[in-house]
Design an enzyme around this catalytic site. Structure first.
Site, short mmCIF file in Angstrom:
data_model
loop_
_atom_site.label_atom_id
_atom_site.label_comp_id
_atom_site.label_asym_id
_atom_site.label_seq_id
_atom_site.Cartn_x
_atom_site.Cartn_y
_atom_site.Cartn_z
N CYS A 92 0.84 -1.19 0.00
CA CYS A 92 0.00 0.00 0.00
C CYS A 92 0.88 1.26 0.00
O CYS A 92 1.67 1.44 -0.91
CB CYS A 92 -0.99 -0.02 1.15
SG CYS A 92 -2.35 1.18 0.95
N HIS A 202 -3.68 -4.86 -0.59
CA HIS A 202 -3.32 -5.48 0.68
C HIS A 202 -3.41 -7.01 0.57
O HIS A 202 -4.51 -7.56 0.70
CB HIS A 202 -4.27 -5.01 1.80
CG HIS A 202 -4.08 -3.59 2.20
ND1 HIS A 202 -3.22 -3.22 3.21
CD2 HIS A 202 -4.63 -2.45 1.73
CE1 HIS A 202 -3.25 -1.91 3.36
NE2 HIS A 202 -4.10 -1.41 2.47
N GLU A 204 -2.52 -9.08 2.76
CA GLU A 204 -2.90 -9.60 4.07
C GLU A 204 -4.40 -9.52 4.32
O GLU A 204 -4.91 -10.11 5.27
CB GLU A 204 -2.13 -8.85 5.18
CG GLU A 204 -2.64 -7.48 5.55
CD GLU A 204 -2.23 -6.37 4.60
OE1 GLU A 204 -2.44 -5.19 4.94
OE2 GLU A 204 -1.69 -6.68 3.50
#
Length: 221
Positions: A92, A202, A204
């Protein structure tokens, strides 16, 4: 390969999630641990330098992230690791600060300048770009290996790099692999450039597809 097999695919790698005050470090820690990494959240210089991989997250304004990174000596750590061919991954705003500069609300700030380019406001009917989107992966990508072209990844951002400016003129040097996404206009969504990888989205927060991406990165460490 099934997600359940990912944690057994290689020997566990040591990864430092660099903690400079501007990132979802706990989410990144959990996601990396889920795919088999040994993870530590720290800004300790020696640990960051010794890790198999360094992950640099980022949330918030470009200028504020750069200020926090410099105060934690993260700019120096990233530069030292890359000069020695040691892997670094940005996520990001942690990707955005790898470029030359960022412009937000008319304020220009210098980035790490690992890649030429400017982070600018997205030109789209709806901003921020928040939610799931596909990415056009580059040919021969290691980051997107084993993933279908219709996989979706989670984005949250209002700024992006709209053009890729780095030109490799040395025929013996591999060209960076650049992935693109579109929200109103195309923008750089992922880069693989030697030991330096990054994603605007992202991983994650991107479910099984994001886990596979992180596993692919670990497999290169």
């Amino acid at each position: 390969m099934e997600l359940s097999d990912l944690t057994n695919s290689t020997t566990a790698k040591n990864v430092v999630v660099f903690d400079y005050g501007f990132g979802n470090v706990r989410s990144a820690e959990r996601a990396l641990a889920h795919v088999g990494a040994r993870v530590e959240i720290t800004r300790d210089y020696d640990k960051a330098m010794a890790a198999d991989g360094l992950l640099v997250p980022g949330v918030g304004a470009f200028a504020a992230c750069m200020k926090g990174l410099r105060e934690a000596r993260g700019d120096w750590i990233v530069g030292r690791r890359l000069s020695g061919g040691r892997p670094v991954m940005g996520i990001c705003v942690g990707m955005q600060i790898l470029f030359g500069r960022g412009i937000e609300h008319g304020v220009e700030a210098e980035g790490l300048d690992e890649w030429p380019g400017t982070v600018e406001p997205l030109r789209a009917p709806v901003v921020p770009h928040m939610g799931w989107n596909t990415v056009k992966a580059p040919e021969g990508s290691q980051l997107f290996a084993g993933l279908d072209e219709d996989e979706r990844y989670y984005f949250v951002h209002s700024y992006a790099v709209r053009t890729w400016e780095l030109e490799v003129t040395n025929p013996h040097m591999p060209s960076p692999k650049v992935g693109w996404a579109t929200h109103g206009e195309p923008f750089v969504a992922a880069v693989e450039n030697g030991p330096l990888w990054a994603t605007q989205f992202h991983p994650e927060k991107s479910g099984d597809a994001g886990a596979r991406l992180l596993r692919n990165w670990l497999d290169t460490l």
